[in-house]
Each structure stands twice: as C-alpha cells, then as structure tokens.
Enzyme design. Structure first.
Site, PDB file in Angstrom:
ATOM      1  CG  ASP A  92      34.638 -50.828-110.966  1.00 23.99           C
ATOM      2  OD1 ASP A  92      34.257 -49.864-111.651  1.00 23.99           O
ATOM      3  OD2 ASP A  92      33.980 -51.284-110.034  1.00 23.99           O
ATOM      4  CG  ASP A 288      38.697 -52.409-105.060  1.00 24.28           C
ATOM      5  OD1 ASP A 288      37.468 -52.355-104.846  1.00 24.28           O
ATOM      6  OD2 ASP A 288      39.213 -53.289-105.800  1.00 24.28           O
ATOM      7  CB  CYS A 330      44.408 -43.905 -82.788  1.00 24.58           C
ATOM      8  SG  CYS A 330      44.006 -43.782 -84.542  1.00 24.58           S
ATOM      9  CB  CYS A 332      43.370 -41.357 -87.101  1.00 27.40           C
ATOM     10  SG  CYS A 332      41.906 -41.092 -86.100  1.00 27.40           S
ATOM     11  CB  CYS A 335      42.285 -41.039 -82.174  1.00 25.97           C
ATOM     12  SG  CYS A 335      41.102 -42.363 -82.553  1.00 25.97           S
ATOM     13  CG  HIS A 362      39.476 -44.415 -86.434  1.00 21.31           C
ATOM     14  ND1 HIS A 362      40.507 -44.269 -85.526  1.00 21.31           N
ATOM     15  CD2 HIS A 362      39.175 -45.744 -86.444  1.00 21.31           C
ATOM     16  CE1 HIS A 362      40.810 -45.449 -85.011  1.00 21.31           C
ATOM     17  NE2 HIS A 362      40.014 -46.358 -85.544  1.00 21.31           N
TER      18      HIS A 362
END
Lengths: 401, 401
Positions: A92, A288, A330, A332, A335, A362
């Site tokens: 940015d 973002d 989940c 991820c 998990c 996660h």
C-alpha cells in the site's frame, strides 16, 4: 491489456472470477490478501502462508519505510528476497498510515468511528501539496512522504502491485474538506504515475485509489478520474461510512461506475466474512484486511456463525473445559491436529506464541477456503446460492484451493 | 527389565546408544528433550517438534500445577491429549521450581551463581519434612507441594517418565545443609515410590534423582541410595558446581558410581553443545535444557563456533546487512528457506513472533542433529573422533535423524 484475466462472470451480479497475472505468479480471484505489514505475516513463516493456499501478501510502505527502511530491503534485493516470499506482493502507499496519525486509527477510519487517540504514536507536522511531514513513531525523527517518495519506496521494495499515494479522508470530514482532499489525491495520482513511468520497475503494476468519502458525487467523480488514467488496477479506499449497509452502498456506487472495466479491483482494508461475500457480489477481485491475523492474536477464531459476526472469542470461561475443535470438520492444520478450544484458550490466555499462531492459522485457513468457495461458485454459475448459504452460516467448502 | 535397550557401548568411554521404550513410542538415545514447560514448546506446534526429529518433550509439574492445573489437564485425558503430542513426555517433579523461589533462578542453581533475585515472583512460606508451602506466582494463593502431591500431579498429567520430588540444593549451600537436604530427598524418594506403587499409572516410569551438591561423598552416597531403590531411571540433579570442569567432574562421579547399571540416565537442565558432547561421553542417555528455545527467543542462534560457545547473537549491528544464513549448509527449515541473518535480526529486534519462532526452529534442529550425530558415532565405534571434531567446531552431520 489488463493484468486480470477474467475467466467467468456471474450472470446475476457483477461478481467475477479470474486470474491476476503478476511477476511473481498468478493470483486467483476473487482472493484475499493476508497482511505482512512489517515484512512478515505475524507468527507465520512464508511456507505456512503458502500451505494455507495464499498467492499474495500485503507489505506496508509506511512501516517498512520507518523500519528497517527501504534502502536496507533494496540491499537484500527487494521485499520478496528479504522476507523469502516468492509469491506476489502488493504494497500500500503509506498514505493511509500517514494520515491516520492525524485522523485516528486504521479501524476508526474505515468503520467511521471518531478518532480514539490510541495508536497515534507518530504525529503529523504539516500537510501540503508537496506531501506530508511527520514524526516517526519509532525514533521521533522528522520524515517526509509525498507521491514520489511513496513510489520510490515501493520501487525499492519491488512489489508486484503498487498503490498510489492518497489521503484517506476520515468519515467525520466535511464534504468540502473531502472534495478538496480528493482533488489533491487525483493530482498526487498523476505525480505517482509520472514518477513510476520514468523510474518504476517494469514488472510493477500500479493501482489508482478512488476516494470521495460517503458523498456519491465525489465518489463518482473520483472513480471516473481514476478510470481515465492509465492505471493497471483500481483500488477503492477511504471512508466507507459508519455501518455495513452504507459501506456496501458506497462500494456499489464505485463498482457501478467501473462497470465492465476489465482492470483488477481491490477493496482496501475490508475483510469480515459478510463483507467479503458482499464485496465479491459487487465485483471486487481482491481484499486485504488485518481481521483474520489480528483477531487470531487476540484469541478470536473465525467460525461459521453469522449471529456472532463469524467470531468466537475462545478466551471466555465457557471454553475452559471444551474438548471441541474451533470448528467442526475444519480441515485447517490446527483443527486437523485435534487442538481443542480448552487448550487454545489456555495458551492464548497465557500469551503463548504457539496459541496466537494457531488461532491465526485457523483464521487464515478459513478465509482462504471462503474465497476459494466464492471463486468456485462464480465459475460454476452457483454464486447466488452459495453467497446466500455462506451468509446464512454455511461453512466454506474444503478442497477448492 | 530396564526400559532402556542399550544397542551399543563405546569401547573407549562410558558412552552408550540405545532406545528408551515408553508408552508413547521409542526415544532414541543419547537424545535431547526440548522443554514444553507450560504444555507447549514455545512458538512451535507439536507437528513442528516432530518434524525436527524429536521423540520426547518435557512438561513442568510446578507450572502446570499452578496453571491450568492438573485437574483440568486430566479432564482432557492427560498432558499428551491436552497438548496433542503423541510422542513421549517426561515431567519434572516441581521440586526444582519450588525451591528456586527460595534459592534463586533456575540458571543460577545449576551454574552456581549467587541468587539474583529476579524471576522470584512466588515465595516459599515453609519447608518441612512433609513438603513445601508457598505462594503461587500467578495469583498469590497458598499452595502445598510434597512428594505425594508431585506424584499425584504427574499421575494426572499421565507423563511417560515421572521424576521424584527433590530439593535441588543451591551451590552456595553449606555441606551440612546439603547433607541434611540430600537425606530428606532420599526419604521423599521413598514416599514418591510408595505413592506411585499404590496409585501411579502403570505405564509411567519413575526416575529417582541424585543430589549431593559438589561434595563427592554426598554424591556417592546419593547415587548409591537412588540405585538401591526400585526406580526405573536415574536422574542427576542439583548443583553441579560453578564452572564446566567442575560440572563434568561431578557428573563423572555419579556415572562412575552408576557403572554398568542398565537403567536410563537423565542429566537435568544441561544443554550447551560442549556439555551435551561431554555428557554423552560420561554415559548420559538424555538431557533437557531451556538453552535452544530460550536463546532462540532472544535472537541467539546455535552455530558451530566453539570460541563463541556455539552462540551467535544475531541482534548485533554487524548482521544488519548480512545475506548469510544463520549457518552455512544448514539443513534446518529456516536456513533451507534462505532466511538471512539480516532479515532474522530485523524480525527479532522488532519482536516479531515469526522471528523468535524461526531462530528457535534453527536451534532445536541443530541440537537434534548433534544428538543424532553423537548417537551414530557411538553405534559405529567412531565416538572419540566425532566428539573431538564436534568439540572443535565441526557441524553436526545431517541425514542421521
């Protein structure tokens, strides 16, 4: 030719799915951009970010300018080499942070709250046509940033996508102030493009930024002004109002003006689950936001629960003995490893780095799956149904990354 | 039958290589045990620790007793289930930490420095035959720990290896105090074994701890006393003097007394590179130490440089522009990813979690390779040469884990 290859457009909304081609690989859109504000996604290694399915991260020009300095990063061969991230990077412009020192905090800006006075370690000394003089929040040194400075820093960082230097007008600014500021932002846009044409890295795409606060005529004018320039992409910035419906309205004005413009569109600083769904529906390609990483560091997990704004604070007493994962089924890595709410609660409450890291993992995994789900829905003409289901609390589908 | 299967003995020293069989898998010896003091190796997930090649971690009975409490951990099914580590776990008895509140810090204890007064948030109220009353450093609550309490906590934690409750006498204690304390430690050993025989988990091995300070006769007596009990393993604890040669001498007295005893031997709190080499040479099977993880969090990397005690502080100015990895040809995930000293210096100086994590990963990877190198050397009758080479600054060989 646009860097964005649009693969498919949703027949019922401006939503679109594609591939953004950059010098450091393709970015699947719609896509989310995790923050690597200070040249690192907090708590994670680049291999972690890659494994979560991300193609791109965002580095912060303002913070990297102050520390470690763009000259040092250039010595290492640019930001990709410095942080060893071989995917795409967007930087940015730094304008947002510079002006936040005068206006209030980052969250205050976008969400329309009055400045709280917190997070204002630095200080603006002068805002002028040339640029902004301010004091560094690190060592109190006097610094200057203007359009050319911002582009020069971003050139040194070597990001794939650079954003032009702008003023993010605060929600509480008058229409008159917002109008004058937006006009100056357009003059700064020209100076950025001029500097970049002469000195910028060839591979670097430049995004203009639409401002105009919550005033429709200013927003429309700004969108037209940015579109008219030879920018490679278009970012929507500035105050988007003080509640979600107003935010959607303001973004909708801009995407309506942009119409079928094939250039990539980025919505700055927005990342709540419902906002991402709506943003895609409005035709945004990339987003973002600090949300998934910042919440993670505070022990707040992203979960499919619209009533709780997709947030679950695991530091609460009720999770003390919970053997449940952050989220059922989940996929991820946290998990999947069987980490329980009770264990993560304990770690987070005791400020254990591994706890902050795991909730962050996660959360970023959730958002990656959400974007992949939305993208697949656009590609398969099922966007309306999927958007409704996700909004109602459906978990993002796995296996689409 | 000993839980330790000795595969080979070095012909020229008491060094030995083997496999320690536990209820949660085999531990290759000689081996290093990373600290998971508060149910997490700081900054790392269990999968990271596993990927580095570790078979076992150490949980801290004292800290886990105070938070989150062994009852809560038992609710989750024990420490393995709580922290989702399926390898072996050793828990220390808590005695060390309890007495450190009176004597000084952990490092002071072992290294023979006078108490510094730091890290003494808790406070001892009374030391008696029954045990120790003290104030919790967390909430100031009055707590009690004695031999039975310690074993009860360790039973609830369900560790594979439990250590008996002992007093780690400080270096500056008189011989008279040390003698009386060591005798009490032996009485406590009996009480621990009695409690464990009646109530302990069947799978849990119990290690006795040799004390006796730096007094040869007390050390010999203590080693004989511990050996005479039906312990499953033998730990060497207590003050080991105020310099390395004295430490080696004291450990040597103990391992000489232990002779060919087939039971596993653990050296408590020792982990510098030269100390690990010498410890293996003296016949130690396992070691634990905060060194690699604590140094990592302070930006100190373990490198093959004996003159600098195998330490490199990357926060120094001289590393600012360094594009070198922490160590040439290092196969650790951080050096393999190309992370430079300059980048890691920047991250550590700005307290970025990813920086602390990455130096920790490098350090633990180094120590894992060192132990694998020493083990291979014993197994291949090349221990004398390898020990000399490693001591002289050779990098541990890769690919042996």
């Amino acid at each position: 030719m646009s860097a964005l290859e649009i693969l498919h457009r949703d027949p019922n909304s401006p939503a679109r799915a594609g591939v953004l081609h950059t010098a450091h690989g393709d970015v699947r859109t719609p896509g989310f951009v995790p923050l690597a504000t200070k040249a690192t996604v907090k708590g994670l290694e680049p291999r972690d970010v890659k494994a979560l399915g991300y193609d791109i991260v965002l580095g912060n020009t303002f913070h990297l300018f102050l520390a470690p300095g763009h000259e040092l990063i250039k010595h290492f061969g640019g930001l990709h080499e410095f942080m060893r991230w071989d995917g795409a990077i967007v930087t940015d412009s730094g304008g947002f942070q510079v002006f936040s020192m005068g206006h209030g905090t980052v969250a205050d800006e976008i969400k329309g709250r009055a400045p709280s006075g917190t997070e204002r370690a630095g200080r603006i000394l002068e805002i002028a046509e040339e640029g902004v003089r301010f004091r560094s929040y690190i060592d109190g040194a006097e610094k200057f940033m203007g359009p050319e400075t911002s582009m020069e820093i971003q050139a040194a960082l070597g990001s794939d996508l650079a954003l032009v230097f702008d003023e993010c007008t605060p929600f509480h600014a008058t229409k008159d102030y917002t109008a004058r500021s937006t006009e100056r932002t357009h003059r700064w846009l020209d100076r950025c493009l001029t500097w970049h044409a002469a000195n910028g890295p060839e591979h670097q795409l430049v995004y203009g930024i639409i401002q105009g606060g919550t005033y429709r005529d200013l927003r429309d004018e700004s969108a037209e002004a940015v579109m008219a320039r030879g920018v490679d992409g278009i970012a929507i910035g500035g105050s988007l109002g003080d509640h979600k419906e107003q935010m959607y309205e303001v973004v909708g004005w801009n995407t309506a003006t942009l119409g079928d413009d094939p250039r990539p569109r980025h919505l700055l600083g927005i990342g709540d689950v419902d906002d991402l769904i709506r943003g895609v529906e409005l035709g945004i390609d990339t987003f973002d936001c600090a949300m998934p990483t910042r919440l993670g560091r505070h022990g707040v997990a992203v979960v499919p629960d619209p009533e709780k704004r997709w947030r679950m604070d695991i530091t609460g007493k009720r999770h003390e003995r919970s053997e449940e994962p952050l989220m059922e089924d989940c996929p991820c890595p946290v998990c999947e490893a069987g980490m329980t709410r009770g264990y993560l609660r304990y770690l987070v409450r005791h400020k254990e780095l591994s706890g902050l890291r795991m909730v962050t993992l996660h959360n970023l995994a959730y958002i990656a799956r959400l974007m992949a789900d939305l993208r697949d829905a656009v590609l398969t003409d099922t966007f309306t149904e999927r958007a409704a289901a996700l909004r109602a609390g459906d978990a993002p589908r796995a296996g689409l990354l």
